[in-house]
Design an enzyme around this catalytic site. Structure first.
Site, mmCIF file in Angstrom:
data_model
loop_
_atom_site.group_PDB
_atom_site.id
_atom_site.type_symbol
_atom_site.label_atom_id
_atom_site.label_comp_id
_atom_site.label_asym_id
_atom_site.label_seq_id
_atom_site.Cartn_x
_atom_site.Cartn_y
_atom_site.Cartn_z
ATOM 1 N N ARG A 229 -6.871 14.094 2.885
ATOM 2 C CA ARG A 229 -7.109 14.872 1.659
ATOM 3 C C ARG A 229 -5.880 15.738 1.394
ATOM 4 N NH1 ARG A 229 -10.568 11.899 0.436
ATOM 5 N NH2 ARG A 229 -12.792 12.273 0.157
ATOM 6 N N HIS A 277 -4.108 8.299 -4.723
ATOM 7 C CA HIS A 277 -5.400 8.485 -4.029
ATOM 8 C C HIS A 277 -6.266 7.224 -4.114
ATOM 9 C CE1 HIS A 277 -8.696 11.514 -2.652
ATOM 10 N NE2 HIS A 277 -8.899 10.306 -2.150
HETATM 11 N N1 NAP Z 1 -7.404 8.408 0.630
HETATM 12 C C1 NAP Z 1 -8.535 7.731 0.545
HETATM 13 O O1 NAP Z 1 -8.648 6.816 -0.281
HETATM 14 C C2 NAP Z 1 -9.660 8.054 1.468
HETATM 15 C C3 NAP Z 1 -10.761 7.163 1.523
HETATM 16 C C4 NAP Z 1 -11.774 7.431 2.415
HETATM 17 C C5 NAP Z 1 -11.726 8.557 3.241
HETATM 18 N N2 NAP Z 1 -10.647 9.399 3.164
HETATM 19 C C6 NAP Z 1 -10.575 10.585 4.030
HETATM 20 O O2 NAP Z 1 -10.570 10.177 5.388
HETATM 21 C C7 NAP Z 1 -11.321 11.141 6.129
HETATM 22 C C8 NAP Z 1 -11.733 10.577 7.474
HETATM 23 O O3 NAP Z 1 -12.755 9.612 7.316
HETATM 24 P P1 NAP Z 1 -13.597 9.058 8.571
HETATM 25 O O4 NAP Z 1 -14.648 8.186 8.043
HETATM 26 O O5 NAP Z 1 -12.682 8.496 9.602
HETATM 27 O O6 NAP Z 1 -14.211 10.429 9.123
HETATM 28 P P2 NAP Z 1 -14.945 10.685 10.516
HETATM 29 O O7 NAP Z 1 -15.490 9.420 11.065
HETATM 30 O O8 NAP Z 1 -15.863 11.828 10.293
HETATM 31 O O9 NAP Z 1 -13.746 11.143 11.497
HETATM 32 C C9 NAP Z 1 -13.110 12.355 11.395
HETATM 33 C C10 NAP Z 1 -12.160 12.516 12.567
HETATM 34 O O10 NAP Z 1 -11.441 13.751 12.408
HETATM 35 C C11 NAP Z 1 -11.586 14.511 13.596
HETATM 36 N N3 NAP Z 1 -11.556 15.949 13.305
HETATM 37 C C12 NAP Z 1 -12.308 16.641 12.444
HETATM 38 N N4 NAP Z 1 -11.998 17.950 12.480
HETATM 39 C C13 NAP Z 1 -11.024 18.078 13.395
HETATM 40 C C14 NAP Z 1 -10.286 19.180 13.915
HETATM 41 N N5 NAP Z 1 -10.498 20.419 13.475
HETATM 42 N N6 NAP Z 1 -9.359 18.935 14.846
HETATM 43 C C15 NAP Z 1 -9.146 17.681 15.311
HETATM 44 N N7 NAP Z 1 -9.807 16.596 14.863
HETATM 45 C C16 NAP Z 1 -10.740 16.793 13.928
HETATM 46 C C17 NAP Z 1 -12.918 14.106 14.171
HETATM 47 O O11 NAP Z 1 -12.979 14.460 15.546
HETATM 48 P P3 NAP Z 1 -14.229 14.031 16.466
HETATM 49 O O12 NAP Z 1 -14.067 12.548 16.666
HETATM 50 O O13 NAP Z 1 -14.052 14.800 17.704
HETATM 51 O O14 NAP Z 1 -15.462 14.382 15.688
HETATM 52 C C18 NAP Z 1 -12.889 12.606 13.905
HETATM 53 O O15 NAP Z 1 -12.157 11.939 14.904
HETATM 54 C C19 NAP Z 1 -12.467 11.490 5.178
HETATM 55 O O16 NAP Z 1 -13.033 12.745 5.496
HETATM 56 C C20 NAP Z 1 -11.779 11.503 3.828
HETATM 57 O O17 NAP Z 1 -11.325 12.810 3.536
HETATM 58 C C21 NAP Z 1 -9.625 9.167 2.289
#
Ligand code: NAP
Length: 314
Positions: A229, A277
């Site tokens: 993001r 994006h």
């Molecule tokens: N650009 C785009 O088109 C697009 C599309 C889809 C998603 N996204 C973004 O990608 C993000 C990730 O998606 P996801 O499905 O992979 O999410 P997810 O499964 O919830 O994974 C989030 C990861 O971030 C880690 N994390 C969260 N807070 C943290 C912190 N303070 N310090 C260190 N690590 C932290 C989590 O740690 P833990 O494993 O320990 O919980 C987890 O490994 C979404 O939230 C969204 O913003 C972007």
């Protein structure tokens, strides 16, 4: 019981039509339409206006129509009901395509060859590091980060990851928490950010973090790829770090302000790749079907999947 579709920035009509088709037995309302608030048990949201879900007395579940839920967590009046997010194989594959593409672009110096082609210049200086010599660090080892890490490893990149809690990931080195951050960054040539935007991650991509990246890797300086993001990055710091060599280049899919304003220096920066994006789009049919399936599970007492920890904000 009914579904309220609360969408801004996308076309609500197509979602309404989709949900009506997928759930012909239910009433589907759009925000702004007149409806009985007591009838609404479910909300499907993408960037609903803050406060607009506050007066739904029988609301049971909020479904985010995207993988990220920062658009929901930013609503101070969000009802205290389970929030469910999208986890979708198609979306995950698309994000890994993006990450692999842009890591390979940097490994194979494609931007430099694009420029040489524009100028009709043939320079082959044979500088070509191997993938195994390039250390990629995934910030965020969730659904998206883990898939991208595995696919980069298949190509031979030297991959590691960082997350909030410790992870075991197919024998790849992984680091966690504040304590593991320095060691993670110091072995990273290409930093790929796939973190959610939360109170704990806002502005994390800043000068002090970039200064800890490996300075002397095979690519001649560290690269940033942010597809998480825009709020994760401090754009003034990225520009300053590109200027003084702390960063060698950046690929940015997300920005502090979207659409990226025409005056942004990123557009014309020779070391920056801008994408609008769209690293990983949600397939609306698949997401709609997931919401319907989750409602079925909920009503059959089978339990919801992919519930957001609203305390953590992701
Ligand atoms: N650009 C785009 O088109 C697009 C599309 C889809 C998603 N996204 C973004 O990608 C993000 C990730 O998606 P996801 O499905 O992979 O999410 P997810 O499964 O919830 O994974 C989030 C990861 O971030 C880690 N994390 C969260 N807070 C943290 C912190 N303070 N310090 C260190 N690590 C932290 C989590 O740690 P833990 O494993 O320990 O919980 C987890 O490994 C979404 O939230 C969204 O913003 C972007």
């Amino acid at each position: 019981m009914s579904l309220l579709v609360a969408i801004t920035q996308w076309e609500p009509e197509t979602w309404i039509e989709r949900f009506r088709r997928l759930m012909p037995e239910r009433r589907v309302f759009a925000l702004g339409e007149s409806f009985d608030a007591a009838e609404v048990q479910y909300v499907a949201s993408w960037k609903h206006p803050a406060g607009s879900l506050a007066a739904l007395p029988n609301l049971a579940v909020i479904f985010s129509l995207g993988a990220g839920v920062d658009h929901l967590m930013g609503d101070p009046c969000l009802p205290e009901v389970p929030v469910v997010r999208v986890v979708d194989e198609d979306l995950t594959n698309r994000m890994s395509e993006y990450v692999v593409l842009h890591c390979l672009m940097r490994l194979r110096q494609q931007r430099r060859y694009d420029e040489q082609q524009r100028q009709h210049v043939w320079i082959d200086d044979r500088f070509q590091p191997a993938a195994r010599e390039v250390r990629v660090g995934l910030m965020g080892l969730g659904v998206l980060g883990q898939d991208a890490a595995r696919k980069l490893a298949v190509l031979g990149f030297d991959v590691a990851g960082w997350s909030r809690s410790p992870k075991a990931l197919d024998g790849l080195p992984s680091f966690s928490g504040e304590d593991g951050l320095e060691a993670f960054l110091s072995r990273t040539d290409i930093l790929v950010c796939l973190l959610p935007l939360t109170a704990g991650t806002r502005g994390i991509l800043n000068r002090s973090l970039f200064a800890q990246l490996a300075p002397a890797g095979r690519l001649g300086g560290p690269f940033l790829i942010n597809a998480g993001r825009g709020g994760l990055q401090v754009e003034a710091d990225i520009l300053a770090c590109l200027m003084d060599g702390t960063l060698k280049g950046a690929t940015l899919d997300v920005f502090e302000t979207e659409p990226l304003p025409p005056a942004s220096p990123f557009w014309a920066h020779p070391a920056v790749t801008v994408t609008p994006h769209n690293a990983a789009m949600s397939d609306p049919e698949s997401v709609g079907a997931q919401v319907v399936e989750q409602i079925r599970r909920f009503e059959a007492g089978e339990g919801l999947q992919n519930i957001v920890d609203t305390g953590l904000g992701y």
